[in-house]
Design a protein around this motif. Structure first.
Motif, short mmCIF file in Angstrom:
data_model
loop_
_atom_site.label_atom_id
_atom_site.label_comp_id
_atom_site.label_asym_id
_atom_site.label_seq_id
_atom_site.Cartn_x
_atom_site.Cartn_y
_atom_site.Cartn_z
N ARG A 1 0.83 -1.20 0.00
CA ARG A 1 0.00 0.00 0.00
C ARG A 1 0.87 1.25 0.00
O ARG A 1 0.61 2.20 -0.71
CB ARG A 1 -0.87 0.04 1.26
N GLU B 1 -5.78 3.05 -2.84
CA GLU B 1 -6.78 2.00 -3.10
C GLU B 1 -8.09 2.60 -3.59
O GLU B 1 -8.72 2.04 -4.50
CB GLU B 1 -7.00 1.17 -1.84
N GLU C 1 -8.28 3.48 -7.36
CA GLU C 1 -8.54 2.32 -8.21
C GLU C 1 -10.03 1.97 -8.18
O GLU C 1 -10.63 1.68 -9.22
CB GLU C 1 -7.70 1.13 -7.76
N LEU D 1 -13.96 0.31 2.52
CA LEU D 1 -12.54 0.50 2.25
C LEU D 1 -11.93 1.44 3.29
O LEU D 1 -10.81 1.21 3.76
CB LEU D 1 -12.33 1.06 0.85
N ASN E 1 -8.96 0.56 6.04
CA ASN E 1 -7.76 1.38 6.18
C ASN E 1 -7.73 2.11 7.52
O ASN E 1 -6.99 3.08 7.69
CB ASN E 1 -7.67 2.38 5.03
#
Length: 341
Positions: free
Chosen positions: A4, A51, A54, A285, A289
């Motif tokens: 990451r 991330e 994307e 997400l 994170n």
């Protein structure tokens, strides 16, 4: 974590290259056939946005058939805001403090009412402030009071340049105000002792993390919750998180930089990029994170990860960001009085 971080560094380098080349959305269109957005953010969001970009690109391609490339730039939140004011051609800003976005608004780049444009005061995720200590917690650090004890070496960034550092300061202030029954002079004295124990005032939260984790300095890092979890993920068995008795709900804010987006022809894309942060996929997400989703239902899915019973004050307890900044962080305000005096 390393994968990451590598992606975040690559995208940051892309953003810097675009800036030095004078590239905005239009230049990206001509060169690649894909519209480009530039997200100017604060330090600890590198991995999340690597991330998320994307995820959003896939969503936008499926929805519109259009290719989109998102570059990102990171640094201390206050420094990032100033960079946009001085010409960094961000299409969107995702900063640590609403006050930093207000500064961009006051420079004429963001339209009034940005905080009402998206849900939850345009804060799609939240965080809080915790302590990161080395395994075994040799100094026995349990709460804010321990950080002011003689011999404890503290790492925290500079409130003059870092949004996270402002949250850190206010959380410590809230602790002492509760301990002293609202005695502001006692709070000033406590913060003075705490900052006398600070070894390094880095310009941003990620720099402070690197000082503590990579360089091995200090006994305790005052950290964003997500930064603390990322350090534990990267270095299993080397660190522990200590949750103080009182902290603050930190609301990183987002906004379209209207003037730049209009010039780049990216208004629709920039708005969609920030709106999609509230989607279920993006909220999960964020939780993955180590950010706290603003969607209460999805936040509960991460109840095993986050301490949802923490006592948290809010920026409204300080009169909002304008009042807090005037009182604590402007030139000559409390921070200057206790750190420089």
């Amino acid at each position: 974590m390393k994968k990451r971080m590598a992606a975040g560094i690559l995208l940051t380098a892309m953003a810097c290259s675009a800036l030095f080349a004078g590239c905005g959305g239009k230049a990206a269109e001509k060169g690649s056939g894909a519209r480009e957005l530039l997200n100017v953010s604060y330090d600890p969001t590198r991995e999340f946005y690597a991330e998320y970009n994307e995820l959003f690109s896939e969503y936008w391609k499926e929805k519109t058939g259009e290719e989109v490339s998102v570059a990102q730039s990171h640094g201390g939140s206050g420094s990032q805001a100033r960079s946009v004011i001085e010409g960094n051609e961000a299409d969107v800003v995702t900063l640590a403090l609403a006050r930093d976005i207000t500064a961009v608004e006051e420079a004429g780049l963001i339209e009034e009412g940005w905080m009402e444009e998206f849900d939850s005061n345009s804060a799609p995720y939240t965080s809080t402030i915790v302590f990161l200590v080395r395994k075994g917690n040799e100094k026995g650090i349990r709460d804010w009071g321990d950080l002011a004890e003689e011999g404890v070496q503290v790492i925290t960034p500079n409130p003059k340049t870092s949004g996270g550092a402002c949250w850190n300061f206010l959380a410590a202030w809230a602790y002492e105000m509760k301990q002293s029954g609202g005695d502001e002079e006692a709070a000033k004295a406590f913060l003075k002792k705490l900052y006398e124990n600070v070894l390094v005032l880095d310009s941003g939260a990620r720099g402070a993390t690197n000082t503590f984790v990579e360089n091995g300095q200090g006994d305790v890092l005052i950290a964003w919750e997500n930064e603390a979890y990322l350090s534990i993920e990267q270095y299993p068995g080397e660190y522990e998180i200590v949750t103080p008795s009182i902290s603050i709900i930190a609301e990183p804010s987002v906004a379209v930089v209207d003037s730049n987006a209009a010039e780049h022809g990216t208004e629709d894309l920039a708005k969609a990029y920030l709106e999609y942060l509230y989607s279920e996929d993006a909220q999960r997400l964020a939780g993955e994170n180590y950010y706290r989703p603003s969607d209460e239902k999805i936040l509960q899915e991460f109840s095993g990860r986050f301490n949802l019973d923490m006592e948290l004050v809010s920026i409204q307890d300080f009169g909002g960001w304008d009042a807090a900044y005037d009182a604590y962080f402007n030139d000559g305000a409390v921070f200057d009085q206790i750190y420089g005096g």
